[in-house]
Design a protein around this motif. Sequence first.
Motif, PDB file in Angstrom:
ATOM      1  N   ASP A 263     -26.439  -8.826 -61.923  1.00 49.46           N
ATOM      2  CA  ASP A 263     -25.374  -9.379 -61.339  1.00 49.46           C
ATOM      3  C   ASP A 263     -24.509  -8.489 -60.522  1.00 49.46           C
ATOM      4  OD1 ASP A 263     -25.790 -11.647 -63.053  1.00 49.46           O
ATOM      5  OD2 ASP A 263     -24.380 -11.293 -64.369  1.00 49.46           O
ATOM      6  N   GLN A 264     -23.831  -8.846 -59.623  1.00 50.07           N
ATOM      7  CA  GLN A 264     -23.053  -7.973 -58.835  1.00 50.07           C
ATOM      8  C   GLN A 264     -22.147  -7.009 -59.710  1.00 50.07           C
ATOM      9  OE1 GLN A 264     -23.487  -7.075 -55.769  1.00 50.07           O
ATOM     10  NE2 GLN A 264     -21.814  -6.310 -55.289  1.00 50.07           N
ATOM     11  N   ALA A 265     -21.453  -7.576 -60.708  1.00 51.05           N
ATOM     12  CA  ALA A 265     -20.448  -6.932 -61.675  1.00 51.05           C
ATOM     13  C   ALA A 265     -21.251  -5.989 -62.625  1.00 51.05           C
ATOM     14  CB  ALA A 265     -19.698  -8.011 -62.471  1.00 51.05           C
ATOM     15  N   GLY A 266     -22.597  -6.127 -62.902  1.00 54.89           N
ATOM     16  CA  GLY A 266     -23.490  -5.322 -63.609  1.00 54.89           C
ATOM     17  C   GLY A 266     -23.583  -4.058 -63.155  1.00 54.89           C
ATOM     18  N   THR A 267     -23.380  -3.883 -61.844  1.00 51.53           N
ATOM     19  CA  THR A 267     -23.878  -2.527 -61.205  1.00 51.53           C
ATOM     20  C   THR A 267     -22.738  -1.688 -61.383  1.00 51.53           C
ATOM     21  OG1 THR A 267     -23.196  -3.459 -59.181  1.00 51.53           O
ATOM     22  CG2 THR A 267     -25.556  -3.783 -59.674  1.00 51.53           C
ATOM     23  N   ALA A 268     -21.304  -2.051 -61.338  1.00 54.21           N
ATOM     24  CA  ALA A 268     -20.216  -1.193 -61.512  1.00 54.21           C
ATOM     25  C   ALA A 268     -20.212  -0.502 -62.802  1.00 54.21           C
ATOM     26  CB  ALA A 268     -18.724  -2.174 -61.320  1.00 54.21           C
ATOM     27  N   ILE A 269     -19.766   0.780 -62.716  1.00 52.87           N
ATOM     28  CA  ILE A 269     -19.591   1.600 -63.784  1.00 52.87           C
ATOM     29  C   ILE A 269     -18.045   2.332 -63.695  1.00 52.87           C
ATOM     30  CG2 ILE A 269     -20.578   3.692 -65.182  1.00 52.87           C
ATOM     31  CD1 ILE A 269     -23.034   3.453 -63.948  1.00 52.87           C
ATOM     32  N   PRO A 270     -17.365   2.147 -64.624  1.00 47.95           N
ATOM     33  CA  PRO A 270     -16.080   2.553 -64.734  1.00 47.95           C
ATOM     34  C   PRO A 270     -15.839   4.101 -64.576  1.00 47.95           C
ATOM     35  CG  PRO A 270     -16.229   1.099 -66.707  1.00 47.95           C
ATOM     36  CD  PRO A 270     -17.776   1.298 -65.919  1.00 47.95           C
ATOM     37  N   THR A 271     -14.858   4.646 -63.724  1.00 45.03           N
ATOM     38  CA  THR A 271     -14.933   5.991 -63.541  1.00 45.03           C
ATOM     39  C   THR A 271     -14.931   6.775 -64.853  1.00 45.03           C
ATOM     40  OG1 THR A 271     -13.385   5.453 -61.615  1.00 45.03           O
ATOM     41  CG2 THR A 271     -13.437   7.496 -62.251  1.00 45.03           C
ATOM     42  N   ALA A 272     -14.239   6.683 -65.615  1.00 46.54           N
ATOM     43  CA  ALA A 272     -14.282   7.337 -67.007  1.00 46.54           C
ATOM     44  C   ALA A 272     -15.645   7.547 -67.451  1.00 46.54           C
ATOM     45  CB  ALA A 272     -13.521   6.818 -68.234  1.00 46.54           C
ATOM     46  N   ALA A 273     -16.394   6.340 -67.535  1.00 46.59           N
ATOM     47  CA  ALA A 273     -17.777   6.345 -67.930  1.00 46.59           C
ATOM     48  C   ALA A 273     -18.930   7.094 -67.057  1.00 46.59           C
ATOM     49  CB  ALA A 273     -18.312   4.884 -68.068  1.00 46.59           C
ATOM     50  N   ALA A 274     -18.541   7.287 -65.646  1.00 47.67           N
ATOM     51  CA  ALA A 274     -19.282   8.036 -64.814  1.00 47.67           C
ATOM     52  C   ALA A 274     -18.902   9.513 -64.969  1.00 47.67           C
ATOM     53  CB  ALA A 274     -18.735   7.461 -63.414  1.00 47.67           C
ATOM     54  N   LEU A 275     -17.944   9.773 -65.307  1.00 50.24           N
ATOM     55  CA  LEU A 275     -17.520  11.092 -65.815  1.00 50.24           C
ATOM     56  C   LEU A 275     -17.997  11.556 -67.190  1.00 50.24           C
ATOM     57  CD1 LEU A 275     -13.973  11.364 -64.060  1.00 50.24           C
ATOM     58  CD2 LEU A 275     -15.935  12.316 -63.105  1.00 50.24           C
ATOM     59  N   GLY A 276     -18.595  10.766 -67.839  1.00 48.53           N
ATOM     60  CA  GLY A 276     -18.933  11.088 -69.344  1.00 48.53           C
ATOM     61  C   GLY A 276     -17.802  11.405 -70.049  1.00 48.53           C
ATOM     62  N   LEU A 277     -16.768  10.601 -69.872  1.00 50.34           N
ATOM     63  CA  LEU A 277     -15.497  10.566 -70.796  1.00 50.34           C
ATOM     64  C   LEU A 277     -15.541   9.230 -71.508  1.00 50.34           C
ATOM     65  CD1 LEU A 277     -13.017  11.750 -68.363  1.00 50.34           C
ATOM     66  CD2 LEU A 277     -14.120  13.193 -69.970  1.00 50.34           C
ATOM     67  N   GLU A 278     -16.304   8.321 -71.626  1.00 50.86           N
ATOM     68  CA  GLU A 278     -16.261   7.235 -72.176  1.00 50.86           C
ATOM     69  C   GLU A 278     -17.820   6.626 -72.862  1.00 50.86           C
ATOM     70  OE1 GLU A 278     -14.151   3.889 -73.406  1.00 50.86           O
ATOM     71  OE2 GLU A 278     -13.505   5.436 -72.212  1.00 50.86           O
ATOM     72  N   PRO A 279     -17.799   6.507 -74.395  1.00 46.72           N
ATOM     73  CA  PRO A 279     -19.261   6.127 -74.771  1.00 46.72           C
ATOM     74  C   PRO A 279     -19.458   4.736 -74.397  1.00 46.72           C
ATOM     75  CG  PRO A 279     -16.965   5.865 -76.224  1.00 46.72           C
ATOM     76  CD  PRO A 279     -16.404   6.324 -75.158  1.00 46.72           C
ATOM     77  N   PRO A 280     -20.693   4.444 -74.597  1.00 48.55           N
ATOM     78  CA  PRO A 280     -21.135   2.842 -74.335  1.00 48.55           C
ATOM     79  C   PRO A 280     -20.508   1.975 -75.179  1.00 48.55           C
ATOM     80  CG  PRO A 280     -22.878   4.149 -75.431  1.00 48.55           C
ATOM     81  CD  PRO A 280     -21.590   5.318 -75.099  1.00 48.55           C
ATOM     82  N   ARG A 281     -20.222   1.059 -74.629  1.00 45.16           N
ATOM     83  CA  ARG A 281     -19.491  -0.354 -75.541  1.00 45.16           C
ATOM     84  C   ARG A 281     -20.460  -1.403 -75.817  1.00 45.16           C
ATOM     85  NH1 ARG A 281     -14.861   2.126 -77.731  1.00 45.16           N
ATOM     86  NH2 ARG A 281     -13.997   3.520 -76.004  1.00 45.16           N
TER      87      ARG A 281
END
Length: 82
Positions: free
Chosen positions: A27-45
């Motif tokens: 999906d188009q929405a499935g390719t977006a990664i939140p900025t905090a996650a891209a920086l390694g600051l967010e665990p997988p949910r």
Amino acid sequence: MIDESQTLPAPVAAGVYNTYTGAELGDQAGTAIPTAAALGLEPPRFCAACGRRMIVQVRPTGWSAKCSRHGVVDSVDLDARR
């Protein structure tokens, strides 16, 4: 032959679902990664294998995430693979 020590656990392995949004990767929405996650600051949910929401425990030293179907993954386990 695949070395089991190098494979990632199912909840965070390359799967069908985005681990941060739960959307299918096609999906188009499935390719977006939140900025905090891209920086390694967010665990997988979300589980990469089934897309279910995981139970996430954030600690001062890292995090752990549990999928009801695919088990537990801990950030300490992933650090050893870097």
